[in-house]
Structures are given as structure tokens and as C-alpha cells.
Motif scaffolding. Structure first.
Motif, PDB file in Angstrom:
ATOM      1  N   MET A 136       0.919  -1.177   0.039  1.00 34.21           N
ATOM      2  CA  MET A 136       0.023  -0.086   0.055  1.00 34.21           C
ATOM      3  C   MET A 136       1.421   1.357  -0.185  1.00 34.21           C
ATOM      4  SD  MET A 136      -2.858   1.250   2.567  1.00 34.21           S
ATOM      5  CE  MET A 136      -4.107  -0.057   2.347  1.00 34.21           C
ATOM      6  N   TYR A 170      -4.117   8.887 -11.533  1.00 35.86           N
ATOM      7  CA  TYR A 170      -3.580   7.274 -11.214  1.00 35.86           C
ATOM      8  C   TYR A 170      -3.996   7.134 -12.845  1.00 35.86           C
ATOM      9  CZ  TYR A 170      -6.433   8.689  -7.473  1.00 35.86           C
ATOM     10  OH  TYR A 170      -7.009   9.074  -5.991  1.00 35.86           O
ATOM     11  N   THR A 196      -4.203   4.009  -2.962  1.00 33.57           N
ATOM     12  CA  THR A 196      -3.983   3.391  -4.470  1.00 33.57           C
ATOM     13  C   THR A 196      -2.506   2.862  -4.866  1.00 33.57           C
ATOM     14  OG1 THR A 196      -5.499   1.740  -6.058  1.00 33.57           O
ATOM     15  CG2 THR A 196      -4.961   3.850  -5.886  1.00 33.57           C
ATOM     16  N   GLN A 211      -4.570   3.615 -14.057  1.00 32.03           N
ATOM     17  CA  GLN A 211      -5.026   2.553 -14.502  1.00 32.03           C
ATOM     18  C   GLN A 211      -4.822   1.310 -15.199  1.00 32.03           C
ATOM     19  OE1 GLN A 211      -8.470   3.731 -13.721  1.00 32.03           O
ATOM     20  NE2 GLN A 211      -8.322   4.754 -10.889  1.00 32.03           N
TER      21      GLN A 211
END
Length: 108
Positions: free
Chosen positions: A1, A101, A11, A103
Motif C-alpha cells: 500500500m 492515477y 491505492t 490504471q
């Protein structure tokens, strides 16, 4: 984490929080987008797949944070800056900061 600079758990897809008023931060976001685009081109060229045989690709997701201007809630009369789902009212134009982010993009 992962943890950000304030110790908040994040995340593994989290890259960072960037200011929308700083030109350097905006250029850094564009650099991240270009790097992911180039990485996806390389992955496609070499035919990279995951364990199920699906194409392996990634995407950059930019989420608005910290609303600049708040609006009055017609029902309660309180000043609010987020919708019930957590999105900034007014979108990216009303955001003082954005979270970035990287992803996994699922190609069906």
C-alpha cells in the motif's frame, strides 16, 4: 500500500496530487500521459498479454479535487462543493487540485 506525503493511504495506481494553477504541474501531467501512450504503443507492438490472454494496456485517470467555488444546496442552504457521488461540482474547471492515477485499461 502507498502513502502520500501527508501519510494518507493510497491505492497502488496513485501517481500524485497536482495543482491546476501551476503550469509546471500541468506539464508534468501531460508528460505522464505521453509516457503511458508510448508504453501502450510498445505493449501493442510486442503483443503483451495478461494471464487470460487479454491485451495489456494502461490509462491515465485524472480526478478533480478541492473545489474552488462552492454552490448553495437548494434543499439545505449549506455551501457544497461535491456531488453526492464525491465529484467536484463544475468539473475540472472548478478544481484547485487533481489526483492522477495510472490504471489498467481492459480491452474487451
Amino acid at each position: 500500500m502507498k502513502f502520500d506525503k501527508n501519510g494518507k493511504p493510497r491505492t497502488d495506481a496513485y501517481v500524485g496530487t497536482f495543482s491546476t494553477q501551476c503550469a509546471g504541474d500541468m506539464l508534468e501531467i501531460e508528460t505522464i500521459k505521453d509516457l503511458v501512450k508510448d508504453m501502450n504503443k510498445e505493449l501493442k507492438y510486442y503483443g503483451a498479454t495478461d494471464k487470460r490472454g487479454s491485451d495489456l494496456r494502461f490509462r491515465v485517470c485524472v480526478k478533480a479535487r478541492k473545489p474552488i467555488n462552492k454552490v448553495v444546496n437548494r434543499r439545505t442552504g449549506n455551501m457544497i462543493g461535491h456531488t453526492g457521488h464525491g465529484d467536484v461540482i463544475g468539473g475540472m474547471a472548478n478544481a484547485a487540485a487533481v489526483d492522477v492515477y495510472i490504471q489498467r485499461r481492459h480491452c474487451w
